[in-house]
Write an enzyme that holds these catalytic residues in place. Structure first.
Site, PDB file in Angstrom:
ATOM      1  N   ARG A  68       0.820  -1.210   0.000  1.00  0.00           N
ATOM      2  CA  ARG A  68       0.000   0.000   0.000  1.00  0.00           C
ATOM      3  C   ARG A  68       0.857   1.264   0.000  1.00  0.00           C
ATOM      4  O   ARG A  68       0.339   2.355   0.183  1.00  0.00           O
ATOM      5  CB  ARG A  68      -0.925   0.015   1.213  1.00  0.00           C
ATOM      6  CG  ARG A  68      -1.947  -1.087   1.219  1.00  0.00           C
ATOM      7  CD  ARG A  68      -3.006  -0.858   2.271  1.00  0.00           C
ATOM      8  NE  ARG A  68      -2.440  -0.689   3.607  1.00  0.00           N
ATOM      9  CZ  ARG A  68      -3.127  -0.293   4.658  1.00  0.00           C
ATOM     10  NH1 ARG A  68      -4.421  -0.014   4.534  1.00  0.00           N
ATOM     11  NH2 ARG A  68      -2.557  -0.159   5.840  1.00  0.00           N
ATOM     12  N   ARG A  97       3.859   9.312  -5.408  1.00  0.00           N
ATOM     13  CA  ARG A  97       3.197  10.295  -6.262  1.00  0.00           C
ATOM     14  C   ARG A  97       4.225  11.112  -7.033  1.00  0.00           C
ATOM     15  O   ARG A  97       5.288  11.445  -6.505  1.00  0.00           O
ATOM     16  CB  ARG A  97       2.353  11.259  -5.427  1.00  0.00           C
ATOM     17  CG  ARG A  97       1.280  10.609  -4.586  1.00  0.00           C
ATOM     18  CD  ARG A  97       0.316  11.667  -4.066  1.00  0.00           C
ATOM     19  NE  ARG A  97      -0.643  11.085  -3.132  1.00  0.00           N
ATOM     20  CZ  ARG A  97      -0.590  11.247  -1.825  1.00  0.00           C
ATOM     21  NH1 ARG A  97       0.353  12.008  -1.290  1.00  0.00           N
ATOM     22  NH2 ARG A  97      -1.493  10.693  -1.042  1.00  0.00           N
ATOM     23  N   ARG A 103       3.555  -7.505  17.242  1.00  0.00           N
ATOM     24  CA  ARG A 103       4.506  -6.482  17.636  1.00  0.00           C
ATOM     25  C   ARG A 103       3.787  -5.547  18.602  1.00  0.00           C
ATOM     26  O   ARG A 103       2.582  -5.314  18.489  1.00  0.00           O
ATOM     27  CB  ARG A 103       5.015  -5.687  16.431  1.00  0.00           C
ATOM     28  CG  ARG A 103       5.992  -6.444  15.585  1.00  0.00           C
ATOM     29  CD  ARG A 103       7.281  -6.733  16.311  1.00  0.00           C
ATOM     30  NE  ARG A 103       8.144  -5.553  16.401  1.00  0.00           N
ATOM     31  CZ  ARG A 103       9.264  -5.515  17.111  1.00  0.00           C
ATOM     32  NH1 ARG A 103       9.641  -6.556  17.832  1.00  0.00           N
ATOM     33  NH2 ARG A 103      10.001  -4.411  17.128  1.00  0.00           N
ATOM     34  N   ARG A 114       9.149   7.161  15.686  1.00  0.00           N
ATOM     35  CA  ARG A 114       8.642   8.497  15.378  1.00  0.00           C
ATOM     36  C   ARG A 114       8.417   9.300  16.651  1.00  0.00           C
ATOM     37  O   ARG A 114       8.339   8.746  17.747  1.00  0.00           O
ATOM     38  CB  ARG A 114       7.337   8.432  14.581  1.00  0.00           C
ATOM     39  CG  ARG A 114       6.184   7.721  15.245  1.00  0.00           C
ATOM     40  CD  ARG A 114       4.984   7.672  14.311  1.00  0.00           C
ATOM     41  NE  ARG A 114       3.913   6.796  14.821  1.00  0.00           N
ATOM     42  CZ  ARG A 114       2.791   6.541  14.186  1.00  0.00           C
ATOM     43  NH1 ARG A 114       2.562   7.078  13.000  1.00  0.00           N
ATOM     44  NH2 ARG A 114       1.876   5.734  14.705  1.00  0.00           N
ATOM     45  N   GLU A 119       7.737   6.781  20.102  1.00  0.00           N
ATOM     46  CA  GLU A 119       7.249   5.412  19.983  1.00  0.00           C
ATOM     47  C   GLU A 119       8.414   4.444  19.821  1.00  0.00           C
ATOM     48  O   GLU A 119       9.212   4.579  18.882  1.00  0.00           O
ATOM     49  CB  GLU A 119       6.304   5.274  18.788  1.00  0.00           C
ATOM     50  CG  GLU A 119       4.979   5.989  18.960  1.00  0.00           C
ATOM     51  CD  GLU A 119       4.007   5.678  17.843  1.00  0.00           C
ATOM     52  OE1 GLU A 119       4.245   4.711  17.081  1.00  0.00           O
ATOM     53  OE2 GLU A 119       3.013   6.410  17.707  1.00  0.00           O
ATOM     54  N   TYR A 176      -4.936  -6.463  10.578  1.00  0.00           N
ATOM     55  CA  TYR A 176      -4.794  -5.025  10.743  1.00  0.00           C
ATOM     56  C   TYR A 176      -5.973  -4.324  10.069  1.00  0.00           C
ATOM     57  O   TYR A 176      -6.263  -4.554   8.900  1.00  0.00           O
ATOM     58  CB  TYR A 176      -3.488  -4.503  10.150  1.00  0.00           C
ATOM     59  CG  TYR A 176      -3.335  -3.016  10.374  1.00  0.00           C
ATOM     60  CD1 TYR A 176      -2.917  -2.534  11.601  1.00  0.00           C
ATOM     61  CD2 TYR A 176      -3.669  -2.104   9.378  1.00  0.00           C
ATOM     62  CE1 TYR A 176      -2.814  -1.170  11.837  1.00  0.00           C
ATOM     63  CE2 TYR A 176      -3.574  -0.740   9.608  1.00  0.00           C
ATOM     64  CZ  TYR A 176      -3.144  -0.287  10.832  1.00  0.00           C
ATOM     65  OH  TYR A 176      -3.064   1.063  11.068  1.00  0.00           O
ATOM     66  N   ASP A 183      -7.799  -0.455   9.401  1.00  0.00           N
ATOM     67  CA  ASP A 183      -7.935   0.983   9.567  1.00  0.00           C
ATOM     68  C   ASP A 183      -9.261   1.228  10.276  1.00  0.00           C
ATOM     69  O   ASP A 183     -10.157   0.372  10.292  1.00  0.00           O
ATOM     70  CB  ASP A 183      -7.928   1.699   8.213  1.00  0.00           C
ATOM     71  CG  ASP A 183      -6.528   1.788   7.616  1.00  0.00           C
ATOM     72  OD1 ASP A 183      -5.563   1.819   8.391  1.00  0.00           O
ATOM     73  OD2 ASP A 183      -6.410   1.833   6.368  1.00  0.00           O
TER      74      ASP A 183
END
Length: 373
Positions: free
Chosen positions: A176, A180, A253, A284, A304, A352, A354
């Site tokens: 995914r 661009r 994880r 991050r 994190e 997973y 969204d």
């Protein structure tokens, strides 16, 4: 037909998005529900803690995005969403780059401003790799963006996030990856994007309004007692734990969060910066006030740190490699035999999701059960 010996139609284990949406739908249609939550708060991983007026995404940042207008309208019926657009940065050796990979990134990396030239450069790197049939994450990524972008932005970040070499990870994880050839820093392509004004707690509270909820209740520890209070159980916890780890533990994880309040108005000027070098221990830094365009005098940042999951810590990302996928299939066969238990959500389906996907799944499951009742 309802069993008159039971107090509720549905016992819903977990107050995250799946459980809360399901409870809302059933309650709206006259069904009695009890939601139980192992944690001391409702909302699962979208829970926000207010620190000095800042809504801190306690379990990692959540940006709502979808192309499904019906899902967007459903969420907006409980809470108003702002116009936040996720445009993170990447830090590599103290240089900042725009994400996702777009013409800004290519100019920062190569000083190339012509989309055709950028496309040719990436195509040349892909061709020089000699990879025609990618078999793992590393090969898949190189086939998509070339070797230089892979080495700079993907390899180190991915390997510390997953705790495994990129060559050992399935290629499906990276498919995914947005690329661009325009100057567009909007991470998601979805038409509808935003953050609930006032935080995700307002969404969960809206969904559970009028529904009986009990926190600090561990279903696994009180299974015998709780299983008899309702006609059906909606289970959103770990599927292997439900079946007493009959086939062994599924692997995940996990994450460790280090939250810090700073007595300064602005720390990094953006909601998230990814640190892509392998030797930087965190993945991050998130600065939460930017999700809601906050003007507070102070700020809260979160680092994190990825870590391997062990029993007793929160499970975040299923490791959908061949070993775990085969093990999950065995548990799913057991789940099919449970005629009074519905398994839904990230942990129960070892998948997973969204946020818009888990909401859609809960709406679909509720609709199906209502049609059968």
């Amino acid at each position: 037909m309802k069993d008159l010996n039971n107090k509720y139609d549905y016992l819903i284990v977990g107050s995250g998005l799946f459980g809360s949406v399901f409870a809302q739908q059933m309650s709206e249609n006259g069904k009695s529900c009890l939601v139980i939550e192992k944690r001391s708060h409702i909302g699962g991983n979208v829970y926000c803690e207010s620190i000095e007026g800042i809504n801190v995404h306690k379990y990692g940042p959540h940006i709502f995005h979808t192309n499904d207008k019906a899902i967007w309208d459903y969420v907006n019926s409980f809470v108003s969403l702002n116009h936040f657009i996720y445009s993170p940065l990447a830090n590599f050796k103290d240089r900042l780059f725009n994400l996702p990979f777009n013409m800004n990134t290519f100019y920062q990396l190569w000083k190339i401003s012509d989309p055709e030239q950028a496309s040719i450069k990436i195509a040349d790197q892909v061709a020089n790799s000699g990879i025609s049939n990618p078999e793992n994450l590393e090969e898949q990524a190189i086939c998509m963006v070339g070797s230089e972008i892979y080495e700079t932005f993907i390899k180190g970040y991915t390997e510390k996030q997953w705790g495994r070499k990129a060559t050992e990870l399935p290629k499906s994880i990276i498919k995914r990856l947005p690329v661009r050839y325009t100057y567009n820093n909007n991470y998601f392509n979805d038409r509808y994007q935003g953050i609930p004004i006032g935080g995700y707690n307002k969404l969960i509270e809206g969904l559970l309004r009028g529904v009986e909820v009990k926190t600090n209740v561990d279903f696994i520890k009180k299974r015998k007692e709780l299983s008899s209070v309702a006609d059906y159980i909606i289970y959103t916890g770990k599927i292997d734990e439900f079946f007493d780890f009959k086939y062994g533990h599924l692997e995940y994880r996990s994450l460790r969060f280090k939250h810090e309040y700073l007595n300064r108005e602005n720390f990094q000027g953006v909601a998230a910066i990814n640190f892509t070098e392998r030797n930087v221990p965190f993945t991050r830094i998130v600065e939460h006030k930017h999700f809601e365009f906050g003007k507070q005098k102070g700020t809260v940042i979160t680092k994190e740190y990825p870590q391997e999951w062990i029993p007793g810590v929160e499970a975040y990302y299923p490791i959908n490699d061949r070993y775990n996928s085969e093990r999950f299939k065995k548990y799913w066969e057991l789940a099919k035999l449970e005629d009074k238990v519905v398994f839904g959500g990230r942990l129960a389906e070892y998948k997973y999701y969204d946020m818009h996907q888990v909401i859609a799944s809960a709406l679909s499951k509720a609709k199906t059960l209502l049609q059968l009742s």
